[in-house]
Design an enzyme around this catalytic site. Structure first.
Site, PDB file in Angstrom:
ATOM      1  N   ASP A  67       0.814  -1.217   0.000  1.00 28.85           N
ATOM      2  CA  ASP A  67       0.000   0.000   0.000  1.00 28.85           C
ATOM      3  C   ASP A  67       0.846   1.266   0.000  1.00 28.85           C
ATOM      4  O   ASP A  67       2.071   1.221   0.189  1.00 28.85           O
ATOM      5  CB  ASP A  67      -0.953  -0.006   1.202  1.00 28.85           C
ATOM      6  CG  ASP A  67      -0.264  -0.367   2.519  1.00 28.85           C
ATOM      7  OD1 ASP A  67       0.980  -0.425   2.563  1.00 28.85           O
ATOM      8  OD2 ASP A  67      -0.969  -0.596   3.513  1.00 28.85           O
ATOM      9  N   ASN A 136      -7.470  -1.800  14.063  1.00 31.80           N
ATOM     10  CA  ASN A 136      -8.895  -2.074  13.825  1.00 31.80           C
ATOM     11  C   ASN A 136      -9.089  -3.336  12.983  1.00 31.80           C
ATOM     12  O   ASN A 136     -10.172  -3.572  12.450  1.00 31.80           O
ATOM     13  CB  ASN A 136      -9.559  -0.866  13.146  1.00 31.80           C
ATOM     14  CG  ASN A 136      -8.976  -0.573  11.775  1.00 31.80           C
ATOM     15  OD1 ASN A 136      -8.090  -1.275  11.299  1.00 31.80           O
ATOM     16  ND2 ASN A 136      -9.464   0.469  11.129  1.00 31.80           N
ATOM     17  N   HIS A 138      -7.325  -4.076  10.199  1.00 31.34           N
ATOM     18  CA  HIS A 138      -7.044  -3.959   8.765  1.00 31.34           C
ATOM     19  C   HIS A 138      -5.764  -4.691   8.393  1.00 31.34           C
ATOM     20  O   HIS A 138      -4.874  -4.907   9.211  1.00 31.34           O
ATOM     21  CB  HIS A 138      -7.033  -2.495   8.296  1.00 31.34           C
ATOM     22  CG  HIS A 138      -5.877  -1.651   8.700  1.00 31.34           C
ATOM     23  ND1 HIS A 138      -6.021  -0.391   9.251  1.00 31.34           N
ATOM     24  CD2 HIS A 138      -4.541  -1.840   8.618  1.00 31.34           C
ATOM     25  CE1 HIS A 138      -4.842   0.138   9.471  1.00 31.34           C
ATOM     26  NE2 HIS A 138      -3.911  -0.721   9.112  1.00 31.34           N
ATOM     27  N   GLU A 143      -9.634  -1.567   5.061  1.00 27.27           N
ATOM     28  CA  GLU A 143     -10.290  -1.151   6.292  1.00 27.27           C
ATOM     29  C   GLU A 143     -11.570  -1.957   6.531  1.00 27.27           C
ATOM     30  O   GLU A 143     -12.131  -2.537   5.590  1.00 27.27           O
ATOM     31  CB  GLU A 143     -10.648   0.339   6.188  1.00 27.27           C
ATOM     32  CG  GLU A 143      -9.446   1.278   6.104  1.00 27.27           C
ATOM     33  CD  GLU A 143      -8.806   1.554   7.472  1.00 27.27           C
ATOM     34  OE1 GLU A 143      -8.663   0.625   8.292  1.00 27.27           O
ATOM     35  OE2 GLU A 143      -8.446   2.723   7.714  1.00 27.27           O
TER      36      GLU A 143
HETATM   37  C1  GLP Z   1      -0.478   0.643   8.569  1.00 26.71           C
HETATM   38  C2  GLP Z   1      -0.189  -0.237   7.375  1.00 26.71           C
HETATM   39  C3  GLP Z   1      -0.415  -1.693   7.674  1.00 26.71           C
HETATM   40  C4  GLP Z   1       0.188  -2.061   9.002  1.00 26.71           C
HETATM   41  C5  GLP Z   1      -0.472  -1.264  10.077  1.00 26.71           C
HETATM   42  C6  GLP Z   1      -0.027  -1.615  11.486  1.00 26.71           C
HETATM   43  O1  GLP Z   1      -1.774   1.102   8.628  1.00 26.71           O
HETATM   44  N1  GLP Z   1      -0.947   0.128   6.229  1.00 26.71           N
HETATM   45  O2  GLP Z   1       0.119  -2.481   6.626  1.00 26.71           O
HETATM   46  O3  GLP Z   1       0.033  -3.440   9.239  1.00 26.71           O
HETATM   47  O4  GLP Z   1      -0.176   0.101   9.829  1.00 26.71           O
HETATM   48  O5  GLP Z   1       1.117  -0.905  11.788  1.00 26.71           O
HETATM   49  P1  GLP Z   1       2.020  -1.163  13.056  1.00 26.71           P
HETATM   50  O6  GLP Z   1       2.809  -2.390  12.749  1.00 26.71           O
HETATM   51  O7  GLP Z   1       2.884   0.065  13.138  1.00 26.71           O
HETATM   52  O8  GLP Z   1       1.123  -1.316  14.219  1.00 26.71           O
END
Ligand code: GLP
Length: 244
Positions: A67, A136, A138, A143
């Site tokens: 992404d 959440n 995702h 989402e």
């Molecule tokens: C972002 C990314 C996700 C990732 C998520 C969790 O929103 N788009 O791919 O898994 O954050 O991030 P973290 O590992 O910092 O909690």
């Protein structure tokens, strides 16, 4: 699904890196699906260590990232393209022309998403897709919704994601409101899926995603249906999953 429970984040990072390293050793020209966020940073550090000892060769590896934020150019320090360069690509011998992140600045969102899906298709199936877990539920930037999105698409970020990710930006208003992300179909078509999750703050999300029903309101829950899904998580993240 297979669960690998580790003592802490460092052990989690080593275990995840071992799995990715095995994939690269077994198939030097593999396609890796890569992720951003704080969770995979330790995994990338361990892969870099392995590369520096001469144990790994990334010269034939191709990568597709999940992404990108809409509006951030690859040289923006909070873009995911920049993250991947800083945290992995700059330190290994991957050919940068074989690395791919959706464009957040291509003006035509639909055309960019179609281009990205065609690119993934041209590589055949992703051999191993690495994922983090949003608070959440995702995955990528898929989402919570009332249906599972299929291919790459542009998405409006939920307020909870904006709140969770604002720590990386100077102020909340600087967090992009939209992103482009691979869809659930792209992720589910990967041959193997590996998720890294750490910390008590994710424990409830882990429980909901993997001990609850499969539902698009918790996008990660769809991974319960993947035939080769491994969750590598520390004790804290697994603390609300029973019978481990
Ligand atoms: C972002 C990314 C996700 C990732 C998520 C969790 O929103 N788009 O791919 O898994 O954050 O991030 P973290 O590992 O910092 O909690």
């Amino acid at each position: 699904m297979r669960i690998i429970k580790t003592k802490d984040y460092d052990e989690l990072s080593c275990r995840a890196a071992d799995i990715i390293a095995a994939q690269v050793l077994l198939k030097p020209d593999c396609v890796l699906g890569l992720a951003t966020g704080s969770s995979p940073v330790g995994t990338y550090k361990e892969l870099i260590k392995k590369y520096k000892t001469g144990a790994l060769d990334f010269s034939k590896v191709k990568s597709v990232n999940l992404d990108e934020y809409v509006g951030l150019a690859p040289d923006h320090e909070q873009s995911y393209a920049y993250f991947m360069y800083e945290n992995l690509f700059a330190h290994i011998n991957i050919d940068l022309t074989n690395t791919n992140v959706p464009s957040g600045i291509a003006p035509d969102a639909a055309a960019e998403c179609a281009r990205y899906d065609a690119l993934i298709a041209s590589y055949g199936r992703i051999d191993l897709q690495l994922l983090g877990l949003g608070s959440n539920g995702h995955i990528g930037f898929n989402e919570p919704s009332d249906q599972f999105p299929t291919g790459t698409h542009q998405v409006a970020l939920t307020d909870s994601t904006i709140q969770a990710n604002k720590r990386f930006f100077k102020q909340e208003s600087a967090v992009p409101r939209h992103a482009r992300t691979m869809g659930i179909r792209d992720i589910m078509q990967a041959k193997r899926v590996l998720m890294v999750v750490s910390g008590t703050s994710k424990a409830e999300t882990v429980r909901t995603a993997f001990a609850g029903p499969v539902t698009p309101s918790v996008p990660a829950s769809v991974l319960q249906l993947h035939s080769n899904f491994t969750l590598v998580a520390d004790e804290a993240a697994l603390s609300l999953l029973l019978n481990l």
